[in-house]
Structure formats: structure tokens, C-alpha cells
Design an enzyme around this catalytic site. Structure first.
Site, short mmCIF file in Angstrom:
data_model
loop_
_atom_site.label_atom_id
_atom_site.label_comp_id
_atom_site.label_asym_id
_atom_site.label_seq_id
_atom_site.Cartn_x
_atom_site.Cartn_y
_atom_site.Cartn_z
N GLU A 59 121.15 -65.66 67.04
CA GLU A 59 121.16 -67.16 67.98
C GLU A 59 119.67 -67.83 67.78
OE1 GLU A 59 121.79 -66.53 72.07
OE2 GLU A 59 122.51 -68.46 72.44
N LYS A 131 127.87 -73.89 70.79
CA LYS A 131 128.24 -73.07 71.81
C LYS A 131 128.94 -73.56 73.01
CE LYS A 131 125.54 -69.84 74.58
NZ LYS A 131 124.19 -69.16 74.86
N CYS A 172 126.74 -65.93 71.54
CA CYS A 172 126.31 -65.07 72.49
C CYS A 172 127.28 -65.18 73.92
CB CYS A 172 125.08 -65.83 72.97
SG CYS A 172 124.10 -64.52 73.80
O1 AKG Z 1 125.68 -63.03 78.62
C1 AKG Z 1 124.67 -62.62 78.61
O2 AKG Z 1 124.27 -61.56 79.26
C2 AKG Z 1 123.67 -62.96 77.77
C3 AKG Z 1 124.00 -64.34 77.11
C4 AKG Z 1 122.78 -65.09 76.32
O3 AKG Z 1 121.75 -64.49 76.47
C5 AKG Z 1 123.00 -66.62 75.68
O4 AKG Z 1 124.22 -67.05 75.78
O5 AKG Z 1 122.28 -66.98 75.19
#
Ligand code: AKG
Length: 294
Positions: A59, A131, A172
Site C-alpha cells: 500500500e 480502497k 489494508c
Molecule cells: O486496520 C488496521 O489496523 C490498519 C489499517 C491501515 O493501516 C490502513 O488501512 O491503511
């Protein structure tokens, strides 16, 4: 108790059966050109020395993970003004790999998105996933982040047929929403790929757990690719890029340092697990159901 008669939703994709995947856990700098060079070099290494046919990036691999950076590093992919997308297309073609290009900040019509591009081994753009679930959390003493300060959520979900199988794409925080993974399984995804950047608060407890849960719930492969940890960055990435089998086994992983994780995906295992334990047919549609609104 009688099982409800659920139609099987998995349509096996005949080819390919086996895929060698590489997750490139890149060290990200503040210099976009340098990040593009780092990514290009890693893709080449994964394909040539590593023999991978499917390569995944993390990401936000072309910029620091911060709301200050997203607007300044963002590129307009649709307007073909994206050096990062161009470099990925070229790298996919030059190395003959299917490429899940992590994510970059995308600008489009005065909005910003966290966007993943998927390229064929000829370098053609096969899919663009924005996303869907923005990372807005506040854990006092742990981590506070609000992507919605700068980013907008995507409005569609992404399953894409590639030479490396049928892939579902999430980014993510998308991994925390089991219904998305379930929809991908229903649509025949063999592997769900999550470019991600968990952190040192949620990473140790949830990163692997969520990957294994999504894999076991849906009896498919899961791969999550993180940036390496940069001690100087405001956001401390967890690293630990990982590949998980449909049986919930970790097939490959790494610590927080830059590196490449390899694993062999034998897609035949999906069918074996589903035949041996037919949970899809055993679901109680009379008691609950998943609604696909897309
Ligand atoms: O869900 C998480 O703990 C981290 C998510 C995250 O870092 C993101 O979505 O960029």
C-alpha cells in the site's frame, strides 16, 4: 438440523493451477522517483531471481503514508499523467509478470483515492481498485489516523481475471470487512490480495489473524503486502508481508525489514478444502444471507 440447500458459488477457473507469488516489502522514502526505482528493481528481482509469475507491491509504495503526503504525491491515472502507473505497466511487461501494483494516491475529479492497479504480463491495465473502507481509527496511546481527512472511498469492488488466477483486491483496512471477502469468494476469486500497511499497534495482534480468518472463512488464498518499517517515518508500518493458504497456514512471511516473500499457490487446494469441508453448501440461507448490492 437439516442443512439449507445452498447452491455452490465457486466456479473453478481451469488455468492456471499453480502460481509462484512474490510480495515485495519495499522500503519507502520521501523521494517518489527513488520509490519508483526501488519498486522497479524489486519487480525485476522477483521475476528473474525469484521466478515469480505474480508480483505484489505494498500500500502507498510511492510516498510516505501520511495525510500530508497523499495530496502532493497523487497522480491522475485516468488522464495518463501517472509516472508510477507508467513504471508499473513497463515493469510488468518487461518482466512478463502479472502485477498487483500495491497502491498509490490517485487524484481524479478533485478527489483523492487510495488506488491499486492490476497489470497483465503484457503491461495492460486490467483493474483499478479504490480502497472501499477508509482507515479512520483512534486508539489512544496507540495509533490515530483519519484517511477521510484527505481521501474519498471507492465505490466498487474488484475481482479480476489474470494469468495468475482470479484475484479479489482489497486495500489494508478493507481486510477487516468479512463480507467483502465473502463476495469475492462467491465470485470465484482464488486469491484475495491486500496491499496493506498495518502499524505497530494493530499489526502484532490483527494482521496475521485477519489474513488467516479471511482465508479460512472463504477457503481461498490470501496475500497481504506491506511496506517495510521506516524508523524515521511518522507512521510505523508493521511489515510482515504474508501469504496464507485456504487451510489457514502461513506459506511465507517476513519481519519488518525490506525483502521479498515467495510462496507457491496450488489452486487445486481450494477445491480439495471445499470438497472436504463444504461450508458453502452448509450455510443456513434460511437464517441469514449476504446481500450483494453491487
Ligand atoms: O486496520 C488496521 O489496523 C490498519 C489499517 C491501515 O493501516 C490502513 O488501512 O491503511
Amino acid at each position: 438440523m437439516a442443512a439449507a440447500s445452498n447452491p455452490p458459488t465457486f466456479t473453478p477457473t481451469p488455468e492456471p493451477k499453480k502460481v509462484r507469488i512474490a510480495l515485495c516489502q519495499l522500503g519507502t522514502t520521501v523521494d517518489k522517483d527513488e520509490n519508483i526505482k526501488i519498486a522497479t528493481k524489486a519487480i525485476k528481482e522477483a521475476a528473474s531471481a525469484g521466478g515469480a509469475s505474480l508480483v505484489v507491491l505494498p500500500e502507498m509504495w510511492n510516498c510516505p503514508y501520511s495525510n500530508d503526503s497523499f495530496p502532493t504525491y497523487a497522480e491522475d491515472i485516468d488522464a495518463k499523467a501517472s509516472p508510477s502507473a507508467d513504471a508499473l505497466a513497463k515493469a510488468a511487461a518487461a518482466n512478463g509478470v502479472t502485477l498487483v501494483g500495491g497502491s498509490i494516491p490517485e487524484k481524479s475529479n478533485n478527489r483523492l483515492y487510495n488506488t491499486c492497479l492490476v497489470f497483465s504480463r503484457e503491461g495492460a491495465l486490467l483493474a483499478k481498485h479504490r480502497k472501499v473502507h477508509l482507515f479512520d481509527i483512534d486508539i489512544p496511546g496507540g495509533v490515530t489516523f483519519k484517511e477521510s481527512e484527505t481521501l474519498s472511498p471507492g465505490e466498487s469492488i474488484t475481482v479480476v481475471d489474470t494469468d495468475a488466477g482470479r484475484l479479489g483486491i482489497g486495500i489494508c483496512y478493507d481486510i477487516r470487512f468479512p463480507e467483502l471477502a465473502q463476495l469475492y469468494a462467491q465470485r470465484g476469486a482464488q486469491l484475495i490480495v491486500y496491499p496493506g500497511a498495518f502499524n505497530t499497534t494493530t499489526g502484532p495482534v490483527h494482521w496475521e489473524l485477519l489474513q488467516r480468518a479471511r482465508a479460512v472463512d472463504n477457503q481461498l488464498f490470501v496475500a497481504a503486502c506491506s511496506p517495510a518499517r521506516n524508523p524515521d517515518a511518522s507512521y510505523q508500518a508493521w511489515g510482515h508481508s504474508t501469504v496464507v493458504s485456504p487451510w489457514g497456514q502461513v506459506l511465507g512471511t517476513i519481519d519488518e525489514q525490506p525483502g521479498i516473500v515467495y510462496a507457491e499457490l496450488d489452486y487445486a487446494e481450494i477445491q480439495t478444502r471445499r470438497l472436504n469441508m463444504p461450508i458453502t453448501q452448509q450455510k443456513r440461507d434460511d437464517l441469514y444471507s449476504l446481500v450483494d448490492k453491487t
